[in-house]
Design a protein around this motif. Structure first.
Motif, PDB file in Angstrom:
ATOM      1  N   GLU A 156       0.824  -1.202   0.000  1.00 38.62           N
ATOM      2  CA  GLU A 156       0.000   0.000   0.000  1.00 38.62           C
ATOM      3  C   GLU A 156       0.866   1.263   0.000  1.00 38.62           C
ATOM      4  O   GLU A 156       1.991   1.267   0.486  1.00 38.62           O
ATOM      5  CB  GLU A 156      -0.906   0.020   1.237  1.00 38.62           C
ATOM      6  CG  GLU A 156      -1.895  -1.127   1.306  1.00 38.62           C
ATOM      7  CD  GLU A 156      -2.740  -1.078   2.563  1.00 38.62           C
ATOM      8  OE1 GLU A 156      -2.714  -0.054   3.267  1.00 38.62           O
ATOM      9  OE2 GLU A 156      -3.434  -2.074   2.838  1.00 38.62           O
ATOM     10  N   ARG A 180      -5.136  -2.948   0.827  1.00 37.22           N
ATOM     11  CA  ARG A 180      -5.611  -2.059  -0.231  1.00 37.22           C
ATOM     12  C   ARG A 180      -4.433  -1.588  -1.092  1.00 37.22           C
ATOM     13  O   ARG A 180      -4.275  -0.392  -1.376  1.00 37.22           O
ATOM     14  CB  ARG A 180      -6.377  -0.877   0.370  1.00 37.22           C
ATOM     15  CG  ARG A 180      -7.630  -1.295   1.116  1.00 37.22           C
ATOM     16  CD  ARG A 180      -8.503  -0.117   1.476  1.00 37.22           C
ATOM     17  NE  ARG A 180      -8.970   0.620   0.299  1.00 37.22           N
ATOM     18  CZ  ARG A 180      -9.990   0.242  -0.471  1.00 37.22           C
ATOM     19  NH1 ARG A 180     -10.644  -0.884  -0.222  1.00 37.22           N
ATOM     20  NH2 ARG A 180     -10.353   1.001  -1.502  1.00 37.22           N
ATOM     21  N   ALA A 217      -2.564  -0.618  -4.160  1.00 38.39           N
ATOM     22  CA  ALA A 217      -3.159   0.029  -5.326  1.00 38.39           C
ATOM     23  C   ALA A 217      -2.116   0.705  -6.199  1.00 38.39           C
ATOM     24  O   ALA A 217      -0.988   0.975  -5.777  1.00 38.39           O
ATOM     25  CB  ALA A 217      -4.195   1.057  -4.868  1.00 38.39           C
ATOM     26  N   LEU A 226      -7.160  -0.540  -7.308  1.00 39.62           N
ATOM     27  CA  LEU A 226      -6.661  -1.649  -6.498  1.00 39.62           C
ATOM     28  C   LEU A 226      -6.037  -2.712  -7.392  1.00 39.62           C
ATOM     29  O   LEU A 226      -6.554  -3.022  -8.469  1.00 39.62           O
ATOM     30  CB  LEU A 226      -7.786  -2.264  -5.678  1.00 39.62           C
ATOM     31  CG  LEU A 226      -8.429  -1.378  -4.607  1.00 39.62           C
ATOM     32  CD1 LEU A 226      -9.578  -2.113  -3.937  1.00 39.62           C
ATOM     33  CD2 LEU A 226      -7.406  -0.946  -3.564  1.00 39.62           C
TER      34      LEU A 226
END
Length: 306
Positions: free
Chosen positions: A244, A270, A272, A278
């Motif tokens: 993340e 998460r 991304a 994502l």
């Protein structure tokens, strides 16, 4: 025994000059004491302890042989959240049953040379160490857990953790690492976990992270690309990856990842791209079809130009 309210080193020494029904204690605890600045040699007389805990205070110096009476009994030593700048690391090996040494959140400004076959857990976190010397951990071959977060560390020499056959938990989060060179991190046990979050890492060499079998945390770094040679072996080995808050470009460099549901399933949290998409969404059927069409069209255009 709780000695949190002692007013000075002299008073602490006087207490342990008294006769007790036994000289062998399980624990000595001193908490939130701002009076003690030094633990001098012989302050505890002939009394022994299995645990010594100094938590939150003003302790600056532990003199050689301050705890030597407990050389055969001490199992856990914790001096946490003090002002510690001097500690007799050279005699740690004399404490033949000491398996946990916790010196986190102090003022130690250089990485200590420690030789101990009994140590299993070492915590030097939140000390301004800045650098790990080559071979700095070789004298502690049985380490299982190492905390080195928030130490202002700028680099990890190749082979630093080689030979620690029992190491399964290692954290260097919240440091100043920018690049990971080959053979910087090697773990060898099942369920091994490595935490490198909150650094400034932008480059990771092939074969720089080996043997992480459970979890790798790369959150909050400066990674733009997910190099296949670096991350595929870890994901194929079953490790979960959290990445993340990195400026991931999510171009063709992650084609190898999004085309494999099995590998992508090991990317957690998460994680991304820099545009907010994502990584797990990139593994959808629509995206894979779009990516395939993109590369097909690119190939056709290239062929026509030739």
């Amino acid at each position: 025994m709780d000695c949190s309210d002692v007013a000075s080193e002299k008073e602490l020494g006087m207490i342990f000059n008294n006769r007790f029904p036994t000289k062998n204690f399980h624990s000595l605890k001193v908490t939130r004491n701002g009076k003690l600045k030094t633990l001098p040699k012989g302050i505890f007389g002939e009394n022994t302890f299995e645990e010594v805990l100094f938590i939150e205070g003003a302790l600056e110096v532990v003199q050689p042989e301050a705890l030597i009476g407990s050389a055969s009994t001490l199992r856990k030593l914790q001096i946490r959240s003090h002002q510690l700048r001097s500690f007799p690391f050279g005699e740690v090996g004399y404490y033949r049953n000491l398996d946990r040494l916790y010196l986190g959140n102090n003022k130690l400004n250089s990485f200590p040379r420690i030789v101990s076959t009994s140590l299993k857990e070492l915590n030097l976190a939140q000390n301004p160490l800045k650098h790990i010397p080559a071979g700095g951990l070789y004298g502690m071959p049985n380490l299982r857990v190492v905390y080195l977060y928030s130490c202002q560390i700028t680099d990890v020499p190749a082979g630093t953790f080689t030979g620690l056959r029992n190491l399964f938990y290692l954290t260097l989060a919240d440091n100043n690492l920018t690049e990971i060179v080959p053979y910087s991190f090697e773990l060898h046990t099942r369920n091994s976990r490595l935490f490198l979050a909150s650094n400034k890492i932008s480059k990771i060499a092939e074969n720089s992270i080996n043997g992480v079998s459970n979890f790798l945390n790369m959150n909050e770094n400066n990674l733009v690309y997910l190099e296949e040679d670096v991350f595929r072996p870890l994901l194929e080995g079953g490790a979960q990856l959290s990445i993340e808050s990195n400026p991931l470009a999510c171009g063709h460099d992650i084609d190898w990842l999004v085309r494999s549901k099995k590998l992508l399933a090991n990317v957690v949290g998460r994680s991304a791209c820099s545009n907010g998409t994502l990584l797990t969404k990139l593994g959808s059927t629509d995206y894979v079809l779009w990516l395939s069409l993109f590369f097909l069209l690119f190939a056709l255009v290239t062929q026509e130009r030739r």
